[in-house]
Design a protein around this motif. Structure first.
Motif, short mmCIF file in Angstrom:
data_model
loop_
_atom_site.label_atom_id
_atom_site.label_comp_id
_atom_site.label_asym_id
_atom_site.label_seq_id
_atom_site.Cartn_x
_atom_site.Cartn_y
_atom_site.Cartn_z
N ARG A 264 0.83 -1.21 0.00
CA ARG A 264 0.00 0.00 0.00
C ARG A 264 0.87 1.26 0.00
N LEU A 265 1.94 1.26 0.78
CA LEU A 265 2.82 2.43 0.82
C LEU A 265 3.59 2.61 -0.48
N HIS A 266 4.01 1.49 -1.09
CA HIS A 266 4.73 1.58 -2.37
C HIS A 266 3.83 2.13 -3.47
N SER A 267 2.53 2.00 -3.35
CA SER A 267 1.63 2.57 -4.35
C SER A 267 1.59 4.09 -4.26
N LYS A 268 2.02 4.62 -3.11
CA LYS A 268 2.03 6.08 -2.90
C LYS A 268 3.41 6.70 -3.10
N ALA A 269 4.48 5.89 -2.93
CA ALA A 269 5.84 6.41 -3.05
C ALA A 269 6.77 5.28 -3.50
N ALA A 270 7.66 5.60 -4.40
CA ALA A 270 8.58 4.58 -4.92
C ALA A 270 9.66 4.21 -3.89
N HIS A 271 10.13 5.20 -3.13
CA HIS A 271 11.21 4.96 -2.18
C HIS A 271 10.66 5.10 -0.76
N LEU A 272 10.79 4.04 0.02
CA LEU A 272 10.32 4.06 1.40
C LEU A 272 11.50 3.86 2.35
N VAL A 273 11.42 4.50 3.50
CA VAL A 273 12.39 4.27 4.58
C VAL A 273 11.57 4.04 5.84
N PHE A 274 11.78 2.89 6.46
CA PHE A 274 11.07 2.55 7.68
C PHE A 274 11.97 2.84 8.87
N ALA A 275 11.36 3.21 9.98
CA ALA A 275 12.09 3.40 11.23
C ALA A 275 11.46 2.48 12.27
N TYR A 276 12.29 1.73 12.94
CA TYR A 276 11.84 0.77 13.95
C TYR A 276 12.37 1.22 15.30
N GLU A 277 11.48 1.40 16.26
CA GLU A 277 11.91 1.81 17.60
C GLU A 277 12.49 0.61 18.34
N ALA A 278 13.75 0.73 18.71
CA ALA A 278 14.42 -0.36 19.42
C ALA A 278 13.68 -0.64 20.72
#
Length: 66
Positions: free
Chosen positions: A19-33
């Motif tokens: 779903r997110l790739h349909s809105k933007a080609a490049h994604l960066v996720f952040a995971y809270e340790a």
């Protein structure tokens, strides 16, 4: 971007990524340790997604910058 609740199954994560790739080609996720380990980080990076692990205690806040 807040997208609401996300399920915990790998299929739920895959659905969100599509779903997110349909809105933007490049994604960066952040995971809270946290105490749950790095399962999400490992899963996303194994799928070729960019994911950063963020330690909340190392994020500057307004009081620390005064």
């Amino acid at each position: 971007m807040f997208v609401g609740p996300i399920g915990t199954r790998q299929a739920d994560i895959d659905k969100l990524v599509r779903r997110l790739h349909s809105k933007a080609a490049h994604l960066v996720f952040a995971y809270e340790a946290g105490p749950t380990g790095y399962g999400l980080y490992r899963y996303l990076t194994a799928k070729g997604e960019e994911c950063c692990v963020v330690a909340p205690s190392l994020i500057p806040n307004a009081q620390a910058t005064r």
